[in-house]
Design an enzyme around this catalytic site. Structure first.
Site, PDB file in Angstrom:
ATOM      1  N   GLU A 122      -7.773 -33.077  -5.402  1.00  0.00           N
ATOM      2  CA  GLU A 122      -9.655 -32.377  -4.694  1.00  0.00           C
ATOM      3  C   GLU A 122      -8.325 -32.096  -3.834  1.00  0.00           C
ATOM      4  O   GLU A 122      -8.539 -32.664  -2.302  1.00  0.00           O
ATOM      5  CB  GLU A 122     -10.078 -33.291  -4.474  1.00  0.00           C
ATOM      6  CG  GLU A 122     -11.129 -34.481  -5.526  1.00  0.00           C
ATOM      7  CD  GLU A 122     -12.054 -34.091  -6.294  1.00  0.00           C
ATOM      8  OE1 GLU A 122     -12.219 -33.266  -5.313  1.00  0.00           O
ATOM      9  OE2 GLU A 122     -12.622 -34.506  -6.900  1.00  0.00           O
ATOM     10  N   LYS A 159     -11.126 -29.396 -14.818  1.00  0.00           N
ATOM     11  CA  LYS A 159     -10.074 -30.096 -13.467  1.00  0.00           C
ATOM     12  C   LYS A 159      -9.583 -31.304 -14.182  1.00  0.00           C
ATOM     13  O   LYS A 159      -8.506 -31.145 -14.645  1.00  0.00           O
ATOM     14  CB  LYS A 159     -10.991 -29.873 -12.277  1.00  0.00           C
ATOM     15  CG  LYS A 159      -9.907 -30.225 -11.655  1.00  0.00           C
ATOM     16  CD  LYS A 159     -11.065 -30.503 -10.287  1.00  0.00           C
ATOM     17  CE  LYS A 159     -11.446 -32.197 -10.635  1.00  0.00           C
ATOM     18  NZ  LYS A 159     -11.848 -32.680  -9.132  1.00  0.00           N
ATOM     19  N   THR A 160     -10.134 -32.396 -14.509  1.00  0.00           N
ATOM     20  CA  THR A 160      -9.500 -33.398 -14.805  1.00  0.00           C
ATOM     21  C   THR A 160      -8.858 -33.411 -16.159  1.00  0.00           C
ATOM     22  O   THR A 160      -7.648 -33.952 -16.399  1.00  0.00           O
ATOM     23  CB  THR A 160     -10.326 -34.760 -15.128  1.00  0.00           C
ATOM     24  OG1 THR A 160     -11.394 -34.328 -14.081  1.00  0.00           O
ATOM     25  CG2 THR A 160      -9.679 -35.985 -14.753  1.00  0.00           C
TER      26      THR A 160
END
Length: 774
Positions: free
Chosen positions: A226, A33-34
């Site tokens: 998030e 994700k990052t």
DNA sequence: TGTCTGGATGTTTTT
DNA sequence: CATCCAGACA
């Protein structure tokens, strides 16, 4: 195309390349994700988007810092510094600092942390003549916080039938009035609490069209990390900011939503899809982090939750080891077995301390792990818990700075007006606040005109000295930088000298903490200005205060230190570790007793467990104890229901009682040969000195007790059998003689003269004593 | 006004 | 068991 795209799999690349228009990325745990967000930002910049026009919002400073670093690495150069990357709170605080006057706040507004907020609530409850037992600050603040996060202001709160009913049912019908009074008081104090940073930001955007337009133009591309953890205010703000260009990218995983207690709702993910005509959805389902075994367990656990966004997480990683499930007698044994296992893995598999994380549900659980690690000489670091800036001595010092910067800050005045002692006591303070309230002015105004309000001459003199001193600081505010001014404050107030003269261990620790604070201010002053601080980037005290208000020491990283990491599962979100221990898998603890009343609550606990499991890369250990100390009492617990949800085929169960190196010698059980040997050689009698220096958050010094190792067959005697004059053994203080028995029968107290630790008063309901034969 | 002390109270989770 | 606080006393 640039080579940074080569490392991406198909859906990842799809997400990165998508440039204009709304996009939602559903990113499973460990799916990169990052990497996707950072590459996406880098790609935007590489394809001509100005860094100044990109906004990325995260939930922790750590995540923000990591992103910035990774983007810099991809792009090289310094351009990444022009990005607006930060937490919701810090980015909005920065913007509000410039815009606050529009809302009637000073631009130097103070940011109240939870402690300040509770203190204000307490004051307000008192002033409204409400029962302080009924309206506990914690509960009230929670309620107000939820309201703000749902964009419900005080008036609306009081007019809302449903909320009123809820409050009436919980015997707290006046929360609405407290909410209103609290808001007014904060406003009067020129202060915003954490929730206000969001709430007022929303006010700003909705109340001032020119502001909205300004930031819509500025932030042409908006990214939210998030996203499953956003609450209503955050959702609305994002929607407002993105409304013009619709270049909004949200990234989230419904399975990792663990902040509903803070008002977060997964609904925002579903709602996002409805807000725009056309939206791209990308799912990242390949996990690169964990072994198949770990992922299997995670998938199985989460499958017990109803209603999720469909996705199937898979991995091409190796099968890996089975998950270790370890049962122990007590929480102390749990600590021991974990420390032993770490030691063993270090020796056998050449792991570093850094490779280990111990995760738990509540901060209080860290204690037993700490003790065992320290005893074994394993370096560790606890994340979370009391932050450096929350320590009393640090907060007191900071309160002076706050007062200098914002004289309306009543909380700051109350903290420092009689610290160090200068003869302005409670009576005077109460009077000051009362007069201020009646005159509709601030306490500071009353202080500066004290002569008009009939104080005794002695008191007046004390007040005058105080006011003169603060005014002197204020006059230096523009001339001196943060560090020079804080040194002056430390000297003039005598705080530093007073702490220096306190030679007790606690005093020494406090002195060191204040020195540490001064160091941090010095560092702040000397660090070259970062462009990200744009509007506020000066080296003044005000600027410093703004910065530290939103700092938790979770991210105050000396990353390079090789230490085992201890933290709550909440704090571990977004992180990964080769070896993970999850402790306290017991009913009432995990799932928490507070969260088993509704399906929603229970499912959130399960997601939390899912988050814990998916932190592990290669090895995962789950532990639970038959009994543990809670509220000072040994409490029996059933194993967590979550454990039953795992197929035993994935597990390797063991009972620490049979472990060869660590006989489950509980505090009162038999001790193993290995353990006796360790006592005999390794550790000295006092304080079991660690071989390596243990890293902790600056230790809060405790009075030294010489540690006593309980006799092998220590069995507590009945309290009723105790008599004055008997020789007894205490688990911690060692051998001694009962000098005196006193106290009510339900709470007997013994005065005991210990051989090595001197006289102590012991409450027999808690401490266990063994009567020594003959 | 300051200090001492018994009694009450507490454990979710965080920016 | 640790911490916080209100009331008692110096």
């Amino acid at each position: 195309m640039s080579k940074y795209l080569d490392d991406l799999n198909v859906p990842q690349r799809e997400a990165v390349i998508h440039r204009d228009g709304p996009i939602m990325i559903i990113a499973g745990a460990g799916s990169g994700k990052t990497k996707v967000i950072t590459t996406r930002i880098a790609h935007l910049m590489a394809s001509g988007v100005d860094a100044f026009n990109i906004l990325a919002l995260t939930f922790t400073n750590k995540a923000a810092a990591e992103m910035k670093e990774r983007i810099e690495k991809i792009l090289g150069g310094t351009e990444a510094r022009n990005l607006y990357i930060g937490t919701f709170h810090s980015v909005f605080a920065r913007i509000l600092r410039g815009e606050a006057p529009r809302l009637g706040y000073p631009s130097n507004f103070t940011i109240y942390d939870a402690d300040d907020a509770k203190s204000v609530i307490k004051t307000v409850v008192k002033e409204l003549n409400l029962d302080e037992k009924q309206y506990k600050p914690n509960i009230v603040l929670n309620r107000i916080s939820l309201a703000k996060n749902a964009l419900v202001g005080p008036e609306e709160y009081m007019n809302d039938g449903f909320l009123q009913q809820e409050d009436a049912r919980s015997q707290r019908p006046e929360i609405g009035r407290i909410y209103r009074a609290y808001s007014n008081r904060c406003f009067k104090n020129g202060a915003m609490d954490f929730d206000d940073l969001l709430f007022k930001m929303h006010d700003l955007l909705t109340g001032f069209p020119e502001c909205l337009s300004k930031y819509q133009h500025k932030f042409k591309y908006v990214m939210i990390d998030e996203y499953q953890d956003t609450n209503t205010v955050q959702y609305e703000i994002v929607k407002l900011l993105g409304a013009m260009h619709e270049n909004v990218c949200v990234v989230g995983d419904d399975a990792q939503s663990i902040y509903s207690f803070r008002g977060a709702t997964i609904e925002n993910i579903l709602q996002f899809q409805k807000d725009y005509d056309e939206i791209k959805v990308v799912k990242l389902e390949q996990n690169y982090r964990s072994t198949k075994n770990i992922l299997n367990v995670a998938n199985q656990v989460i499958s017990f939750n109803k209603g999720q966004i469909e996705k199937k997480l898979f991995t091409e990683n190796i099968e890996g080891e089975k998950i270790k499930l370890i049962r122990t007698m007590t929480d102390n044994d749990e600590g021991k077995i974990v420390a032993d296992t770490i030691q063993e893995l270090k020796l056998r598999n050449h792991f570093y301390n850094n490779d280990f994380a111990i995760l738990y549900r509540t901060n209080a659980q860290s204690r037993s792990f700490e003790e065992s690690l320290r005893r074994m000489g394993i370096v560790y670091k606890i994340y979370g818990g009391m932050s450096f800036y929350q320590r009393k001595e640090v907060k007191d010092f900071i309160a002076y700075m706050r007062l200098v910067v914002n004289p309306r800050d009543e909380e700051a005045i109350k903290r420092v007006i009689n610290y160090p002692v200068r003869g302005i006591g409670k009576t005077t303070i109460d009077k000051l606040v009362l007069i201020a309230n009646n005159n509709n002015s601030s306490v500071w105004d009353i202080l500066t005109n004290a002569a008009l309000h009939g104080f005794k001459s002695g008191t007046l003199e004390c007040i005058d000295t105080f006011v003169t001193m603060i005014k002197m600081f204020q006059s230096e505010l523009v001339k001196k930088n943060a560090y020079d001014l804080s040194v002056i404050i430390g000297k003039s107030t005598n705080i530093v000298k007073e702490l220096f003269n306190d030679k007790t261990t606690e005093g020494l620790a406090r002195y060191e903490n204040v020195q540490e604070l001064l160091n941090s201010i010095k560092e702040f002053t000397e660090t070259p200005m970062n462009i990200e601080d744009g509007e506020v980037g000066d080296k003044s005290l005000g600027s410093y205060l703004q910065q530290i208000a939103l700092l938790t020491d979770t991210e105050d990283n000396k990353e390079n230190a090789d230490a085992v990491k201890l933290m709550t599962i909440h704090a571990a979100k977004g992180l990964e570790f080769p070896v993970v221990f999850v402790g306290g898998l017991e009913e009432t603890l995990f799932p928490s007793a507070m969260s088993i009343n509704t399906r929603e609550e229970l499912e959130e606990e399960r997601r939390l467990f899912y988050v814990a499991i998916t932190r592990a890369k290669t090895k995962l250990h789950l532990t639970y104890a038959n009994a543990r100390y809670r509220f000072g009492q040994l409490q029996q617990n059933e194993p967590s229901r979550f454990l039953e949800e795992i197929d035993t085929a994935f597990l390797e169960k063991s009972y620490a009682g049979n472990a060869s190196r660590n006989n489950a010698a509980s505090s009162w059980g038999q001790s193993s040969a290995a353990e006796r040997m360790r006592r005999g050689f390794g550790s000295t009698t006092n304080n079991a000195a660690p071989a390596t220096k243990t890293i902790i958050n600056i230790p809060l010094a405790r009075p030294q007790t010489k540690e006593h190792v309980p006799t092998a067959n220590f069995v507590a005697s009945e309290t009723a059998d105790l008599q004055e004059g008997l020789r007894v053994e205490h688990q911690k203080f060692g051998f001694g003689k009962i000098e005196k028995l006193e106290g009510a029968s339900h709470n007997p107290i013994a005065t005991i003269l210990f051989d090595i630790n001197g006289e102590k008063k012991i409450m027999l309901n808690y401490a266990k004593l063994r009567i020594l034969e003959n």
